[in-house]
Scaffold this active site. Structure first.
Site, PDB file in Angstrom:
ATOM      1  N   ASN A   4       0.872  -1.167   0.000  1.00 54.46           N
ATOM      2  CA  ASN A   4       0.000   0.000   0.000  1.00 54.46           C
ATOM      3  C   ASN A   4       0.915   1.225   0.000  1.00 54.46           C
ATOM      4  O   ASN A   4       1.472   1.586   1.020  1.00 54.46           O
ATOM      5  CB  ASN A   4      -0.891  -0.055   1.250  1.00 54.46           C
ATOM      6  CG  ASN A   4      -1.846   1.115   1.330  1.00 54.46           C
ATOM      7  OD1 ASN A   4      -1.788   2.037   0.505  1.00 54.46           O
ATOM      8  ND2 ASN A   4      -2.727   1.087   2.313  1.00 54.46           N
ATOM      9  N   ARG A  96      -2.678  -2.289  -3.302  1.00 51.70           N
ATOM     10  CA  ARG A  96      -3.901  -1.535  -3.043  1.00 51.70           C
ATOM     11  C   ARG A  96      -3.889  -0.310  -3.955  1.00 51.70           C
ATOM     12  O   ARG A  96      -2.980   0.513  -3.876  1.00 51.70           O
ATOM     13  CB  ARG A  96      -3.951  -1.087  -1.588  1.00 51.70           C
ATOM     14  CG  ARG A  96      -5.182  -0.256  -1.336  1.00 51.70           C
ATOM     15  CD  ARG A  96      -5.137   0.403   0.002  1.00 51.70           C
ATOM     16  NE  ARG A  96      -6.346   1.201   0.153  1.00 51.70           N
ATOM     17  CZ  ARG A  96      -6.465   2.203   0.985  1.00 51.70           C
ATOM     18  NH1 ARG A  96      -5.461   2.536   1.745  1.00 51.70           N
ATOM     19  NH2 ARG A  96      -7.579   2.868   1.065  1.00 51.70           N
ATOM     20  N   HIS A 186     -12.930   2.433   0.285  1.00 48.86           N
ATOM     21  CA  HIS A 186     -12.907   1.404   1.343  1.00 48.86           C
ATOM     22  C   HIS A 186     -13.582   0.102   0.870  1.00 48.86           C
ATOM     23  O   HIS A 186     -14.032  -0.697   1.684  1.00 48.86           O
ATOM     24  CB  HIS A 186     -13.657   1.874   2.611  1.00 48.86           C
ATOM     25  CG  HIS A 186     -12.922   2.891   3.420  1.00 48.86           C
ATOM     26  ND1 HIS A 186     -13.592   3.826   4.158  1.00 48.86           N
ATOM     27  CD2 HIS A 186     -11.605   3.117   3.620  1.00 48.86           C
ATOM     28  CE1 HIS A 186     -12.708   4.604   4.781  1.00 48.86           C
ATOM     29  NE2 HIS A 186     -11.504   4.194   4.456  1.00 48.86           N
ATOM     30  N   ARG A 247     -11.540  14.900   8.111  1.00 52.73           N
ATOM     31  CA  ARG A 247     -12.381  15.322   6.980  1.00 52.73           C
ATOM     32  C   ARG A 247     -13.782  15.685   7.455  1.00 52.73           C
ATOM     33  O   ARG A 247     -14.340  15.022   8.335  1.00 52.73           O
ATOM     34  CB  ARG A 247     -12.492  14.210   5.933  1.00 52.73           C
ATOM     35  CG  ARG A 247     -11.204  13.848   5.268  1.00 52.73           C
ATOM     36  CD  ARG A 247     -11.453  12.932   4.065  1.00 52.73           C
ATOM     37  NE  ARG A 247     -10.211  12.363   3.584  1.00 52.73           N
ATOM     38  CZ  ARG A 247      -9.956  11.042   3.552  1.00 52.73           C
ATOM     39  NH1 ARG A 247     -10.866  10.171   3.945  1.00 52.73           N
ATOM     40  NH2 ARG A 247      -8.802  10.619   3.102  1.00 52.73           N
ATOM     41  N   GLU A 392      -7.979  -5.885   5.151  1.00 48.65           N
ATOM     42  CA  GLU A 392      -7.892  -5.567   3.725  1.00 48.65           C
ATOM     43  C   GLU A 392      -6.709  -6.271   3.073  1.00 48.65           C
ATOM     44  O   GLU A 392      -6.800  -6.715   1.935  1.00 48.65           O
ATOM     45  CB  GLU A 392      -7.757  -4.043   3.556  1.00 48.65           C
ATOM     46  CG  GLU A 392      -9.029  -3.315   3.968  1.00 48.65           C
ATOM     47  CD  GLU A 392      -8.814  -1.832   4.212  1.00 48.65           C
ATOM     48  OE1 GLU A 392      -8.442  -1.477   5.349  1.00 48.65           O
ATOM     49  OE2 GLU A 392      -9.009  -1.040   3.293  1.00 48.65           O
TER      50      GLU A 392
END
Ligand code: ADP
Length: 411
Positions: A4, A96, A186, A247, A392
């Protein structure tokens, strides 16, 4: 190897897996870790299997140098990884990839066409895809073209969103011309916990009707009906939807111009503010870290900290209501991500007052289910609630095997 690649970091895991191990749930994590602060004296965190974590520094200028260093380290006696002795012991690399646009509906073997497709998606994710591409090129340099590389997209699980869910109500030619639409992110996490949910309950994919919450630093909710993602809270970018660590999530788009005018900022500076200075951090004025906020609330009952937590939970609850309507009811709400897996308090706050929808949290079960999977609703709850740790990297490793073996993806 699962990679990633970020702007100044590289997260990695090495997982031993194949079709047989996937079937029997016998995948084995050989090591995992992260290289942070690339560009100078980088910080390497490393853990082999269940051994104690190691932390050290190394001068690593970029992703390529970091990958080279890591594989050398993993192969050495110092690492504690006994199954890897050279580059040749890494048989495939799964990446990813943040944005797959409308092109990538599932994980793909990276050839020139796929690489060009990921390049084409840079416009959609200018902050993320270029780093992902650097990771691919670095792995190609190090391992050579004989080692297959597979792209696993954050967006592809959401390719089943119907038009009414993904279109914004702006002039249609903007969608045609610039592909401005909701994509959702996601996806690997929502897909993984949906898979674990149905494994726990012995259900088929088609019987999977749930609302999943990935609550980490980034947060998103997903409506999964018949095993497919039919609506999701993140949009064109990961900025939309739930309140997150830094965020804002949903807001009136007119605010962007207003802040720009009042604060003398450019539009892109405002976008950065909404991405990095808002959310839990912005409201609390303290931190984006939910654990920090919870202990501050317990110790000092700070008003702004309480507000940050309340806004966060209220907004999440609102999405349960919205998604129940979108998908004509669901069987369960599933929590994952750092907050979703570890904070019974936040889960309880989000589900508070949801009795009308048949959702009742069992206090004892909720408190006991931290960092592991389990049912957290009462026996008479009609809408069930689960906490399920996400993984993940495991899903990326499994997809990598499945793509190489030409096996269809189960979800
Ligand atoms: P990322 O999205 O970066 O992968 P994580 O999924 O690790 O992040 O989630 C990070 C968030 O999870 C942080 O807000 C952190 O405070 C929160 N978190 C982790 N453990 C706990 C805990 N025990 N209680 C509350 N929040 C927690």
């Amino acid at each position: 190897m699962v990679l990633n690649s970020g702007s100044s970091s590289l997260k990695f895991q090495v997982i031993a897996t194949d079709l047989e191990r996937i079937k029997e749930y016998k995948d084995e994590r050989l090591c995992r870790g992260e290289v942070e602060r690339l560009g100078g004296e980088a910080i390497v965190s490393f853990q082999a299997g269940q051994q104690p974590k190691q932390k050290f520094t190394a001068p690593l200028r970029d992703i390529s140098a970091a990958l080279d260093y890591l594989v050398r380290y993993i192969s050495s006696d110092k690492s504690g990884v006994t199954d890897i002795h050279s580059t040749g012991d890494i048989h495939a690399v799964g990446h990813r990839i943040v944005h797959g646009g409308e092109m990538f509906k599932e994980s793909a073997l990276i050839d020139e066409k796929v690489l060009n497709g990921i390049v084409d998606c840079i416009d959609l994710a200018p902050l993320h895809n270029p780093n992902n591409i650097r990771g691919i090129l670095a792995a190609r340099d190090l391992f050579g073209s004989r080692v297959p590389q597979i792209a696993v997209f954050d967006t592809s699980f959401h390719h089943t969103l119907p038009e009414q869910a993904y279109l914004y109500a702006i002039p249609y030619h903007l969608y045609r011309r610039h592909k401005i639409r909701r994509y959702g992110f996601h996806g690997t996490s929502h897909r993984y916990v949906a898979f674990r949910y149905r494994a726990l309950r012995g259900l088929t994919r088609e019987q999977t009707n749930i609302i999943t919450f990935h609550l980490g630093n980034g947060c998103s909710a997903d409506a999964i009906k018949g095993g497919n993602s039919v609506d999701t809270s993140m949009g064109m970018t990961p900025l939309e939807g739930l309140v997150m660590g830094t965020r804002s999530g949903d807001l009136d788009p007119a605010i962007v111009n207003l802040i720009a005018n009042k604060e003398g900022m450019s539009v892109s500076e405002v976008e950065t503010l909404l991405n990095t200075q808002s959310g839990l951090l912005g409201v609390s004025g303290l931190t984006n870290d939910m654990r920090g906020l919870e202990s501050e609330l317990a110790e000092h009952d700070d008003r702004r900290v309480r507000l940050a937590i309340e806004v966060f939970c209220y907004r999440a609850r609102k999405y349960i209501g919205a998604f129940l309507a979108c998908m004509q009811g669901a069987d369960a709400v599933v929590f994952t991500g750092g907050i979703g897996e570890n904070s019974p308090d936040i889960r309880a706050r989000i589900c508070a007052g949801m009795n009308w929808a048949g959702l009742k949290i069992d206090d004892a079960r909720n408190q006991q289910t931290v960092g592991r999977e389990g049912l957290i609703s009462t026996d008479d709850s009609k809408l069930l609630a689960y906490a399920i740790p996400t993984d993940e990297e495991l899903l990326i490793a499994r997809d990598t095997v499945r793509v190489i073996e030409g096996q269809p993806h189960p979800s």
